[in-house]
Each structure stands twice: as C-alpha cells, then as structure tokens.
Motif scaffolding. Structure first.
Motif: not given
Length: 235
Positions: A7-8, A110-112, A132-135, A141-142
């Motif tokens: 989502q960048t 990305y982190i994935e 954003g905060a959720e992402e 966490r990842a």
C-alpha cells in the motif's frame, strides 16, 4: 528509503523508480532528516548491544544502501538481507555498497518476500511512515516473527503530533529545516505538501504502542529530531 506493504503511496514509489531521482537520492535524507548519519551510527550501537559479532541482520527499506553501508562498515562480521520494492533503489544500493556487497543479499519486494529467518537483529528506517496504522502493525509483527527471541529491532521514521495545529506547525519546521540545509525553497515546499498529502504519519505515542502490539518489549525512544522519531525494542 521505502518499503513494506503493498500500500506504499504510488507517487512516492514513482519517485523511487525514477533513475535520475534515485541517482540523487543520497543527498536527500541528509537535508531533510536532522542527524541522518548519527542515526545510522546509533542504530549500529543499539543493535550491537544484543547482536553477536557474526549477526545476520534484516534491513527493511534497504533501497539506496546508505544504512547497509554504515552498518557493514561498523560491524565487519555482520551479514545482511536488505528488502525493498523499488528495483532502481536496489541497483543504487549495489553501487553504494561496492565490495561490501559480498556480505549483503538484496531482495526486491516487501516484508512478505523476506526470508523467514531467524535473524539476529533488524532495522526499518525511514519506512514505516508510508503505512497506515493497521498495515504498520502487521508489518511490525512480520518483522518480529523473523527474529530470534531477544533480538534487537530499531525503527525510525516520520512521527510527530497529529492534532491540527501540531501537524501544521511541525510540517512547517520540516520545510524550514530543509531550506536551512540547502534545499531550494520551492522544492522544500513541494516536499512538505507531498508529506502532508500522502504520508501516513502518526503521533510518537501511537507509534511506540504499535511496536509493543507487534510483539516487541522494552521499547525505548532514542531519537527525536523535529518530525522524526526512533525507537529500539527486543523480540
């Protein structure tokens, strides 16, 4: 640089994909981020408190290679995996690192897309403010899942008061610092407008809470410079 979720903001990603803009990248952070080189030195010190001399380090948002070069020069026994979604920035990282590339693996993504680890330490500099905060919490966490228990993590990015008066005041200071550092006033004004329109900046308290919610303990603030903040925590 950038990185993390898919989502960048596209306008920032476009800039990081422009070869001419990327070639000028190294000069930008020094003019917009007070204490940029010191931030890298402090990061190396903080990671070194708990990472072994042969540590394997995950660097999220590695494009450009400036952070990787600083850490590799300060810790000759460390090896690195650098992850970034911008191919041109990774090419710039290769040029920046030169012979140090023999200790670095670069991953476009990305982190994935980062290896599962476990890593002995991790950094995410000038990156999480794109999310954003959720992402942002999902990304934190990842990172945590890829670290050994007790491994250090350093994050630093745009983080400043977000109430209406505070946001405007601090963005004005962001612009003024850039001008004082040699950026043309019109360019600094455009940069401020882009940050105001597209960056998902949060307040420092919320940023620290996200690191804790993402699994990190002993979260401490270590860096504050106008619109920028930095924290260290342990997995």
């Amino acid at each position: 640089m950038t990185l993390s979720a898919r989502q960048t903001p596209l306008d920032f990603m476009a800039a990081f994909s422009d070869p001419e803009a990327v070639a000028r990248y190294a000069d930008g952070p020094r003019r917009f981020v007070p204490g940029f080189e010191a931030l890298h030195r402090m990061t190396g010190i903080l990671l070194g408190e708990h990472a072994t001399p042969e540590a394997r380090v995950l660097v999220l948002g590695a494009g450009g290679g400036l952070e990787l070069r600083a850490l590799a020069e300060a810790h000759p026994g460390w090896s690195f995996v650098g992850v970034d979604p911008a191919r041109e920035m990774l090419r710039q990282a290769e040029r920046t690192l030169g012979p140090l590339m023999d200790r670095v693996t670069l991953v476009e993504g990305y982190i994935e897309d980062a290896p599962p680890g476990p890593f002995d330490a991790a950094t995410c500099l000038l990156t999480l403010h794109f999310l954003g905060a959720e992402e942002r919490e999902r990304t934190v966490r990842a990172i945590h899942r890829r670290l050994r228990p007790g491994a250090p993590f350093v994050a630093a990015h745009g983080s400043f008061p977000q109430d209406e008066g505070g946001r405007s005041r601090w963005l004005a200071r962001y612009e003024a610092y850039a001008v004082a550092s040699g950026v043309e006033p019109e360019q600094a004004m455009r940069a401020r407008a882009a940050v105001d329109a597209a960056l998902a900046a949060l307040g420092p308290e919320e940023d620290a809470a996200i690191l804790r919610s993402g699994g990190f303990r002993d979260v401490e603030a270590f860096f504050a410079a106008f619109t920028w903040r930095g924290w260290v925590g342990r997995a």
